[in-house]
Scaffold this motif. Structure first.
Motif, PDB file in Angstrom:
ATOM      1  N   GLN A  76     -25.250  68.525  19.461  1.00 27.97           N
ATOM      2  CA  GLN A  76     -25.113  70.088  20.118  1.00 27.97           C
ATOM      3  C   GLN A  76     -26.044  70.574  21.103  1.00 27.97           C
ATOM      4  N   PRO A  77     -26.128  71.040  22.518  1.00 33.72           N
ATOM      5  CA  PRO A  77     -26.903  71.991  22.807  1.00 33.72           C
ATOM      6  C   PRO A  77     -27.660  72.389  22.130  1.00 33.72           C
ATOM      7  N   VAL A  78     -29.117  72.203  22.277  1.00 34.67           N
ATOM      8  CA  VAL A  78     -30.140  73.165  21.549  1.00 34.67           C
ATOM      9  C   VAL A  78     -30.764  74.026  23.269  1.00 34.67           C
ATOM     10  N   PRO A  79     -31.142  74.936  23.486  1.00 34.94           N
ATOM     11  CA  PRO A  79     -31.506  75.724  24.162  1.00 34.94           C
ATOM     12  C   PRO A  79     -32.998  75.300  24.855  1.00 34.94           C
ATOM     13  N   GLY A  80     -33.556  74.287  25.597  1.00 33.86           N
ATOM     14  CA  GLY A  80     -34.965  74.432  26.121  1.00 33.86           C
ATOM     15  C   GLY A  80     -34.604  72.616  25.662  1.00 33.86           C
ATOM     16  N   TRP A  81     -33.848  72.506  25.403  1.00 32.09           N
ATOM     17  CA  TRP A  81     -33.740  70.275  25.351  1.00 32.09           C
ATOM     18  C   TRP A  81     -32.594  70.191  25.876  1.00 32.09           C
ATOM     19  N   LYS A  82     -33.041  68.554  26.475  1.00 29.94           N
ATOM     20  CA  LYS A  82     -32.218  67.740  27.029  1.00 29.94           C
ATOM     21  C   LYS A  82     -31.145  67.229  26.132  1.00 29.94           C
ATOM     22  N   VAL A  83     -30.473  66.217  26.370  1.00 35.29           N
ATOM     23  CA  VAL A  83     -29.797  64.949  25.425  1.00 35.29           C
ATOM     24  C   VAL A  83     -29.570  63.940  25.976  1.00 35.29           C
ATOM     25  N   GLU A  84     -29.903  62.471  25.535  1.00 37.63           N
ATOM     26  CA  GLU A  84     -29.401  61.920  26.180  1.00 37.63           C
ATOM     27  C   GLU A  84     -28.690  60.957  25.038  1.00 37.63           C
ATOM     28  N   VAL A  85     -27.054  61.076  25.066  1.00 39.98           N
ATOM     29  CA  VAL A  85     -26.392  59.946  24.515  1.00 39.98           C
ATOM     30  C   VAL A  85     -26.429  58.532  24.763  1.00 39.98           C
ATOM     31  N   THR A  86     -27.395  56.961  23.983  1.00 45.35           N
ATOM     32  CA  THR A  86     -27.128  55.619  24.567  1.00 45.35           C
ATOM     33  C   THR A  86     -26.391  55.186  23.525  1.00 45.35           C
ATOM     34  N   LYS A  87     -25.421  54.394  24.298  1.00 45.00           N
ATOM     35  CA  LYS A  87     -24.265  53.303  23.867  1.00 45.00           C
ATOM     36  C   LYS A  87     -24.885  51.870  24.084  1.00 45.00           C
ATOM     37  N   SER A  88     -23.878  51.035  22.888  1.00 45.02           N
ATOM     38  CA  SER A  88     -23.860  49.607  23.168  1.00 45.02           C
ATOM     39  C   SER A  88     -22.770  49.332  21.907  1.00 45.02           C
ATOM     40  N   LYS A  89     -22.253  47.855  22.863  1.00 40.23           N
ATOM     41  CA  LYS A  89     -21.609  46.721  22.769  1.00 40.23           C
ATOM     42  C   LYS A  89     -21.311  46.641  21.496  1.00 40.23           C
ATOM     43  N   LEU A  90     -20.365  46.596  20.751  1.00 36.67           N
ATOM     44  CA  LEU A  90     -19.671  46.742  19.653  1.00 36.67           C
ATOM     45  C   LEU A  90     -19.947  44.979  19.230  1.00 36.67           C
ATOM     46  N   ALA A  91     -19.923  44.232  18.129  1.00 39.39           N
ATOM     47  CA  ALA A  91     -20.219  42.975  18.132  1.00 39.39           C
ATOM     48  C   ALA A  91     -18.771  42.673  17.772  1.00 39.39           C
ATOM     49  N   LYS A  92     -18.322  43.491  16.533  1.00 36.23           N
ATOM     50  CA  LYS A  92     -16.830  43.933  15.705  1.00 36.23           C
ATOM     51  C   LYS A  92     -16.093  45.005  16.404  1.00 36.23           C
ATOM     52  N   PRO A  93     -14.744  44.846  17.005  1.00 38.37           N
ATOM     53  CA  PRO A  93     -14.873  46.356  17.632  1.00 38.37           C
ATOM     54  C   PRO A  93     -14.383  47.108  16.333  1.00 38.37           C
ATOM     55  N   LEU A  94     -14.379  48.458  16.809  1.00 40.64           N
ATOM     56  CA  LEU A  94     -13.628  49.682  15.593  1.00 40.64           C
ATOM     57  C   LEU A  94     -12.198  49.947  15.967  1.00 40.64           C
ATOM     58  N   GLN A  95     -11.386  49.835  15.027  1.00 42.09           N
ATOM     59  CA  GLN A  95      -9.795  51.008  14.735  1.00 42.09           C
ATOM     60  C   GLN A  95     -10.589  52.055  14.496  1.00 42.09           C
ATOM     61  N   VAL A  96      -9.944  53.120  15.698  1.00 36.81           N
ATOM     62  CA  VAL A  96      -9.970  54.738  15.175  1.00 36.81           C
ATOM     63  C   VAL A  96      -9.049  55.400  15.323  1.00 36.81           C
ATOM     64  N   HIS A  97      -7.732  55.798  14.466  1.00 32.89           N
ATOM     65  CA  HIS A  97      -6.101  56.451  15.126  1.00 32.89           C
ATOM     66  C   HIS A  97      -6.040  55.290  15.903  1.00 32.89           C
ATOM     67  N   GLY A  98      -5.534  54.104  15.974  1.00 31.92           N
ATOM     68  CA  GLY A  98      -4.517  53.133  16.482  1.00 31.92           C
ATOM     69  C   GLY A  98      -5.138  52.559  17.656  1.00 31.92           C
ATOM     70  N   LYS A  99      -6.526  53.264  18.331  1.00 30.75           N
ATOM     71  CA  LYS A  99      -7.381  52.909  19.489  1.00 30.75           C
ATOM     72  C   LYS A  99      -8.456  51.524  19.015  1.00 30.75           C
TER      73      LYS A  99
END
Length: 245
Positions: A76-99
């Protein structure tokens, strides 16, 4: 004299305990807004207090546990702060809602951008998380807190059962039992609606009863007023007759 020295020593010792207790509890922590149920989604707050008297916090890094990868992590945005989201590859894929999900968020970083956490202050950083694991009782989020004097405090130590709390404990999110509603709060919302409707019905009945009572009271007062008026007229007539006699 001895009594005075003992009292002084006791006071100093008590003050030291309080100061040390305050320091021990002033660490980065995570708390859910409501409930964090297994298999569901939750919004949590990372609470970051400033522990230094001569420096301000300007950065927070939160590592998302890789042993229980989460398919959805949204800051959630926080005033006065910038946010960065880092993603990584999964060793084992997840199944979520058929995807199939092949990568997940591994770290979220907030950096001061016009704001900071000064001495004697704290800041909350909200995250939406899901799906929470069904085979775990808690999630451990290792965090790094950086001050503007370049000092970095590593909140990464995991508490061990039966042992004292570590000096720099990692934030821990306790998970409650599954509710059957993966988005959480469904049953509560229904219950709240039922309660609200029940309350509305009770209010309606109370209003109707109140209206009925008001009508009855008005009628009684009206009759009493008429009787008083008739009595007044009769009294006036009798008084007139007496004067005439």
């Amino acid at each position: 004299m001895n009594v005075s020295r003992i009292a002084l020593a006791t006071g100093v010792a008590a003050s030291s305990v309080l100061l040390l207790s305050g320091t021990a509890f002033a660490h980065v922590s995570v708390q859910p807004q409501g409930e964090a149920a297994k298999g569901g989604y939750a919004t949590v707050n990372f609470k970051v207090p400033n522990e230094r008297d001569n420096a301000s916090t300007v950065k927070l890094e939160v590592n998302i546990p890789t042993e229980h990868p989460l398919s959805s992590v949204m800051p959630q945005p926080v005033p006065g702060w910038k946010v960065e989201v880092t993603k990584s590859k999964l060793a084992k894929p997840l199944q979520v809602h058929g995807k199939q999900i092949t990568e997940a968020v591994s770290k979220v970083t907030w950096t001061a951008d016009g704001s900071k956490i000064g001495p004697g202050q704290f800041q909350q950083f909200p995250l939406s998380l899901g799906k929470l694991p069904e085979d775990a009782d808690q999630l451990v989020f290792k965090a790094l807190q950086t001050y503007d004097n370049k000092e970095v405090v590593r909140w990464i130590e995991e508490a061990k059962e039966g042992a004292a709390e570590p000096e720099s404990p990692a934030p821990v999110l306790k998970l409650s039992a599954a509710t059957g509603d993966e988005h959480g709060g469904g049953a509560k919302d229904a219950s709240a609606k039922d309660g609200k409707n029940a309350g509305h019905d009770e209010d309606t009945k109370s209003e109707e009863a109140s209206d009925g009572s008001s009508d009855t009271t008005a009628r009684i007062l009206g009759i009493v007023g008429i009787l008083v008026g008739v009595a007044g007229v009769a009294f006036g007539v009798l008084a007139g007759r007496r004067r005439t006699s």
